[in-house]
Design an enzyme around this catalytic site. Sequence first.
Site, PDB file in Angstrom:
ATOM      1  N   GLY A 122       0.808  -1.216   0.000  1.00  0.00           N
ATOM      2  CA  GLY A 122       0.000   0.000   0.000  1.00  0.00           C
ATOM      3  C   GLY A 122       0.842   1.268   0.000  1.00  0.00           C
ATOM      4  O   GLY A 122       2.038   1.242  -0.260  1.00  0.00           O
TER       5      GLY A 122
ATOM      6  N   HIS B 229       4.265   1.427  -8.107  1.00  0.00           N
ATOM      7  CA  HIS B 229       3.233   0.381  -7.996  1.00  0.00           C
ATOM      8  C   HIS B 229       2.287   0.437  -9.198  1.00  0.00           C
ATOM      9  O   HIS B 229       1.912  -0.596  -9.763  1.00  0.00           O
ATOM     10  CB  HIS B 229       2.376   0.597  -6.744  1.00  0.00           C
ATOM     11  CG  HIS B 229       3.109   0.510  -5.438  1.00  0.00           C
ATOM     12  ND1 HIS B 229       3.352   1.617  -4.656  1.00  0.00           N
ATOM     13  CD2 HIS B 229       3.642  -0.553  -4.774  1.00  0.00           C
ATOM     14  CE1 HIS B 229       3.991   1.236  -3.555  1.00  0.00           C
ATOM     15  NE2 HIS B 229       4.191  -0.054  -3.603  1.00  0.00           N
TER      16      HIS B 229
ATOM     17  N   ASP C 260      13.050  -3.965  -6.010  1.00  0.00           N
ATOM     18  CA  ASP C 260      13.383  -5.000  -5.022  1.00  0.00           C
ATOM     19  C   ASP C 260      13.989  -6.178  -5.773  1.00  0.00           C
ATOM     20  O   ASP C 260      13.369  -7.234  -5.913  1.00  0.00           O
ATOM     21  CB  ASP C 260      12.124  -5.404  -4.250  1.00  0.00           C
ATOM     22  CG  ASP C 260      11.554  -4.237  -3.474  1.00  0.00           C
ATOM     23  OD1 ASP C 260      11.990  -4.014  -2.350  1.00  0.00           O
ATOM     24  OD2 ASP C 260      10.693  -3.520  -4.021  1.00  0.00           O
TER      25      ASP C 260
ATOM     26  N   SER D 167       7.559   3.927  -1.008  1.00  0.00           N
ATOM     27  CA  SER D 167       6.620   4.411   0.010  1.00  0.00           C
ATOM     28  C   SER D 167       7.387   5.044   1.168  1.00  0.00           C
ATOM     29  O   SER D 167       6.898   5.953   1.831  1.00  0.00           O
ATOM     30  CB  SER D 167       5.767   3.263   0.545  1.00  0.00           C
ATOM     31  OG  SER D 167       5.146   2.588  -0.524  1.00  0.00           O
TER      32      SER D 167
HETATM   33  P1  AMP Z   1       5.933  -2.619  -1.714  1.00  0.00           P
HETATM   34  O1  AMP Z   1       4.586  -1.990  -1.566  1.00  0.00           O
HETATM   35  O2  AMP Z   1       7.061  -1.715  -1.370  1.00  0.00           O
HETATM   36  O3  AMP Z   1       6.013  -3.985  -1.065  1.00  0.00           O
HETATM   37  O4  AMP Z   1       6.112  -2.903  -3.263  1.00  0.00           O
HETATM   38  C1  AMP Z   1       5.184  -3.649  -3.992  1.00  0.00           C
HETATM   39  C2  AMP Z   1       5.727  -3.902  -5.378  1.00  0.00           C
HETATM   40  O5  AMP Z   1       5.962  -2.646  -6.021  1.00  0.00           O
HETATM   41  C3  AMP Z   1       7.053  -4.657  -5.380  1.00  0.00           C
HETATM   42  O6  AMP Z   1       7.070  -5.570  -6.463  1.00  0.00           O
HETATM   43  C4  AMP Z   1       8.053  -3.553  -5.596  1.00  0.00           C
HETATM   44  O7  AMP Z   1       9.256  -3.972  -6.204  1.00  0.00           O
HETATM   45  C5  AMP Z   1       7.279  -2.637  -6.529  1.00  0.00           C
HETATM   46  N1  AMP Z   1       7.860  -1.291  -6.507  1.00  0.00           N
HETATM   47  C6  AMP Z   1       8.089  -0.516  -5.418  1.00  0.00           C
HETATM   48  N2  AMP Z   1       8.682   0.630  -5.784  1.00  0.00           N
HETATM   49  C7  AMP Z   1       8.845   0.580  -7.131  1.00  0.00           C
HETATM   50  C8  AMP Z   1       9.412   1.450  -8.102  1.00  0.00           C
HETATM   51  N3  AMP Z   1       9.948   2.618  -7.770  1.00  0.00           N
HETATM   52  N4  AMP Z   1       9.399   1.061  -9.394  1.00  0.00           N
HETATM   53  C9  AMP Z   1       8.869  -0.140  -9.752  1.00  0.00           C
HETATM   54  N5  AMP Z   1       8.328  -1.003  -8.886  1.00  0.00           N
HETATM   55  C10 AMP Z   1       8.312  -0.663  -7.587  1.00  0.00           C
END
Ligand code: AMP
Length: 284
Positions: free
Chosen positions: A30, A36, A149, A185
């Site tokens: 979130g 995202h 990631d 985030s």
């Molecule tokens: P998170 O909410 O941080 O667990 O991220 C959820 C998904 O969004 C994961 O697959 C992350 O790698 C992806 N994500 C987060 N930040 C980015 C970004 N700047 N560019 C591309 N994907 C992202």
Amino acid sequence: MKIVRSLAQIQAITLRASKDSKIGFVPTMGYLHRGHLSLVQKAKSECDIVVVSIFVNPAQFGPKEDLAKYPRDLDRDLAMLKDLGVDYVFVPDGKKMYPPPYKTWVEVKGLSDVLCGASRPGHFVGVATIVLKLVNLVNAHFMYMGEKDFQQIAVLKTMLNDLNHPCKIISCPIIRESDGLAMSSRNIYLSALERQNATCLSQAIKEGQRMYESGEKNSIIIINAMRDIILKAGLKPDYISCVDSNSLKAQRVLRDNSRIILAAFAGKTRLIDNASIISQNPNL
Ligand code: AMP
């Protein structure tokens, strides 16, 4: 767009749908940003049904980490996802995901205890476990994940492959702010000065790429140059490494498949970034 909180309900809906539709899944914690949303857009363009999950997974946070203060804004997230035409948003209740006495954990040996895993013991066990539970609950054919990631993707690809799971991971590029900072985030935690200084991470990566492209193949020399840039900007490197893109093994001598990968603290905020040793992204 339907918001589903019940585990049994999302499993029943997606099991039925998966018989004649391709299900694309985007797991998130979130507080959504354009990174995202890029995953959701790609899933929308390639799948019949798109499921997004929003769950701040307690199992992947260490005892001294930011679980309690992790940013949350469900209403804003839901509005963004509705605009993109998402079919289902799965917002499970934490207690239902790990009902006591919860006993089963997934560990991908070797890949989980290096780099971010060395600094965050148990993190990738928490990630692998929740992602396996989620892909099972949403019957995903494809899971869209960000290269932001990079280690997470390596861990999860190995897990799905080793466990003969049919879900396939689609890796998507890192979305960055216009000054190069990878969207996250956690960027909301940064003070104005920390935010400004945090651009050193992408600048360090760019310098590493420049050195490689002008003939430097010794990773130690490149890592030292990157560390200088990060320290000069007032951030504290956690690790800086050049690894084989597939095995994540550290490399002394760099090759075209090498990946620069790093983590650093801006004040109390831990930021991560990575890129191929060969520059591909003009926005970096
Ligand atoms: P998170 O909410 O941080 O667990 O991220 C959820 C998904 O969004 C994961 O697959 C992350 O790698 C992806 N994500 C987060 N930040 C980015 C970004 N700047 N560019 C591309 N994907 C992202």
